[in-house]
Write a protein that holds these residues in place. Structure first.
Motif, PDB file in Angstrom:
ATOM      1  N   GLY A 128     -14.391 -13.411 -15.526  1.00  9.15           N
ATOM      2  CA  GLY A 128     -14.790 -12.245 -14.750  1.00  9.15           C
ATOM      3  C   GLY A 128     -14.052 -12.094 -13.436  1.00  9.15           C
ATOM      4  O   GLY A 128     -14.326 -11.161 -12.670  1.00  9.15           O
ATOM      5  N   GLY A 129     -13.097 -13.005 -13.157  1.00 12.43           N
ATOM      6  CA  GLY A 129     -12.330 -12.934 -11.923  1.00 12.43           C
ATOM      7  C   GLY A 129     -11.474 -11.671 -11.856  1.00 12.43           C
ATOM      8  O   GLY A 129     -11.091 -11.109 -12.877  1.00 12.43           O
ATOM      9  N   ARG A 130     -11.152 -11.214 -10.646  1.00 13.29           N
ATOM     10  CA  ARG A 130     -10.453  -9.954 -10.433  1.00 13.29           C
ATOM     11  C   ARG A 130      -9.010 -10.188  -9.995  1.00 13.29           C
ATOM     12  O   ARG A 130      -8.708 -11.180  -9.339  1.00 13.29           O
ATOM     13  N   LEU A 131      -8.157  -9.238 -10.341  1.00 14.15           N
ATOM     14  CA  LEU A 131      -6.754  -9.249  -9.909  1.00 14.15           C
ATOM     15  C   LEU A 131      -6.427  -7.900  -9.296  1.00 14.15           C
ATOM     16  O   LEU A 131      -6.736  -6.852  -9.868  1.00 14.15           O
ATOM     17  N   CYS A 132      -5.797  -7.909  -8.136  1.00 18.77           N
ATOM     18  CA  CYS A 132      -5.286  -6.677  -7.528  1.00 18.77           C
ATOM     19  C   CYS A 132      -3.867  -6.952  -7.063  1.00 18.77           C
ATOM     20  O   CYS A 132      -3.625  -7.880  -6.285  1.00 18.77           O
ATOM     21  N   MET A 133      -2.913  -6.184  -7.563  1.00 15.57           N
ATOM     22  CA  MET A 133      -1.526  -6.371  -7.137  1.00 15.57           C
ATOM     23  C   MET A 133      -0.917  -5.032  -6.736  1.00 15.57           C
ATOM     24  O   MET A 133      -1.149  -4.011  -7.376  1.00 15.57           O
ATOM     25  N   VAL A 134      -0.172  -5.054  -5.656  1.00 12.95           N
ATOM     26  CA  VAL A 134       0.511  -3.870  -5.145  1.00 12.95           C
ATOM     27  C   VAL A 134       1.970  -3.955  -5.585  1.00 12.95           C
ATOM     28  O   VAL A 134       2.662  -4.940  -5.294  1.00 12.95           O
ATOM     29  N   VAL A 135       2.443  -2.936  -6.313  1.00 16.42           N
ATOM     30  CA  VAL A 135       3.825  -2.924  -6.810  1.00 16.42           C
ATOM     31  C   VAL A 135       4.435  -1.555  -6.516  1.00 16.42           C
ATOM     32  O   VAL A 135       3.736  -0.569  -6.304  1.00 16.42           O
ATOM     33  N   TRP A 136       5.755  -1.495  -6.526  1.00 19.20           N
ATOM     34  CA  TRP A 136       6.454  -0.242  -6.284  1.00 19.20           C
ATOM     35  C   TRP A 136       6.394   0.669  -7.512  1.00 19.20           C
ATOM     36  O   TRP A 136       6.469   0.193  -8.642  1.00 19.20           O
ATOM     37  N   ARG A 137       6.299   1.972  -7.269  1.00 14.69           N
ATOM     38  CA  ARG A 137       6.532   2.938  -8.330  1.00 14.69           C
ATOM     39  C   ARG A 137       8.044   3.100  -8.484  1.00 14.69           C
ATOM     40  O   ARG A 137       8.829   2.363  -7.903  1.00 14.69           O
ATOM     41  N   ALA A 138       8.477   4.084  -9.277  1.00 12.03           N
ATOM     42  CA  ALA A 138       9.903   4.276  -9.543  1.00 12.03           C
ATOM     43  C   ALA A 138      10.670   4.475  -8.235  1.00 12.03           C
ATOM     44  O   ALA A 138      10.151   5.043  -7.266  1.00 12.03           O
ATOM     45  N   LYS A 139      11.913   4.027  -8.213  1.00 13.06           N
ATOM     46  CA  LYS A 139      12.725   4.133  -7.003  1.00 13.06           C
ATOM     47  C   LYS A 139      12.857   5.581  -6.540  1.00 13.06           C
ATOM     48  O   LYS A 139      12.847   5.862  -5.335  1.00 13.06           O
ATOM     49  N   ALA A 163      -7.511 -12.749  -7.382  1.00 18.51           N
ATOM     50  CA  ALA A 163      -6.093 -12.955  -7.081  1.00 18.51           C
ATOM     51  C   ALA A 163      -5.545 -11.663  -6.487  1.00 18.51           C
ATOM     52  O   ALA A 163      -5.889 -10.562  -6.923  1.00 18.51           O
ATOM     53  N   PHE A 164      -4.674 -11.806  -5.493  1.00 19.47           N
ATOM     54  CA  PHE A 164      -4.079 -10.657  -4.824  1.00 19.47           C
ATOM     55  C   PHE A 164      -2.580 -10.881  -4.683  1.00 19.47           C
ATOM     56  O   PHE A 164      -2.127 -12.011  -4.529  1.00 19.47           O
ATOM     57  N   SER A 165      -1.815  -9.788  -4.748  1.00 13.60           N
ATOM     58  CA  SER A 165      -0.379  -9.890  -4.513  1.00 13.60           C
ATOM     59  C   SER A 165       0.127  -8.589  -3.898  1.00 13.60           C
ATOM     60  O   SER A 165      -0.109  -7.519  -4.441  1.00 13.60           O
TER      61      SER A 165
END
Length: 222
Positions: free
Chosen positions: A124-135, A98-100
């Motif tokens: 065993g499935g993988r997750l990678c998500m891109v999120v913001w750090r602190a403003k 899963a990707f986001s």
């Protein structure tokens, strides 16, 4: 639930993202590319793209794992899904990964949402998500808001729908790790990513982009 956030993403946010699609999509491209590099989809894998928006990352994933694999884009906004020509109801289960890209921060109940993601993955499935750090670590937002605030006024109260918890709800590493652990994920790793972001191709577009971010922050409750 996410009813109000869906209303926002299906309304004013969809209209503005469509109007300035090139800036919004290309502006986040480098961060998404880094996330996909870490995820590294293999040939033949089935990958689900969470919060796919216009489907650009979904198409990118499909091109990475070849004709034997599958990429499914899912988004809460029906208008985004229509634009991306994706049907969330046909997603199914047993995904390899899963990707986001900037899509998981807006869940009203992130633990429950991530548990649903976990259930959609094979063992065993993988997750990678891109999120913001602190403003404060993102001049893209912080400086734009600070500068625009010197010249623009905004009402304290508004009837506009909000976009949920907002883009910085997963900015704390411990909070995000705790959400994923509570959802059943293991072997959690966090990677900092500092990349330039496109604001606009011209000075006028840069000014418009700053105004949009300020209005979103104030009017849409980011």
């Amino acid at each position: 639930g996410n009813t109000e956030a869906v209303e926002a993403w299906d309304g004013v946010l969809f209209d503005r993202f469509t109007q300035f699609r090139k800036v919004m999509v290309e502006g986040l491209g480098a961060h998404g590319d880094e996330g996909l590099r870490l995820l590294s989809p293999s040939p033949g894998e089935r990958v689900i793209d969470l919060g796919c928006g216009f489907g650009d990352t979904t198409q990118q994933i499909a091109g990475m794992h070849g004709p034997g694999g599958e990429a499914f884009g899912v988004d809460a906004s029906a208008r985004c899904i229509e634009t991306a020509s994706r049907e969330a109801e046909e997603v199914g289960r047993d995904f390899d990964a899963a990707f986001s890209r900037m899509g998981t921060m807006f869940f009203a109940n992130p633990v429950m949402a991530m548990r649903n993601v976990k259930r959609a993955l094979r063992p065993g499935g993988r997750l990678c998500m891109v999120v913001w750090r602190a403003k404060s670590e993102n001049p893209y937002f912080y400086r734009a808001e600070e500068i625009a605030g010197r010249w623009l006024t905004h009402p304290d109260q508004t009837d506009e729908p909000t976009c949920g918890p907002g883009p910085f709800s997963m900015s704390n590493a411990d909070t995000t790790s705790g959400i994923l652990k509570s959802a059943g994920f293991e072997q959690i790793g966090l990677t900092r990513c500092d990349k330039p972001i496109l604001l606009g191709m011209t000075l006028a577009m840069n000014a418009v982009a700053i105004w949009i971010r300020y209005r979103f922050r104030k009017k849409i409750n980011w």
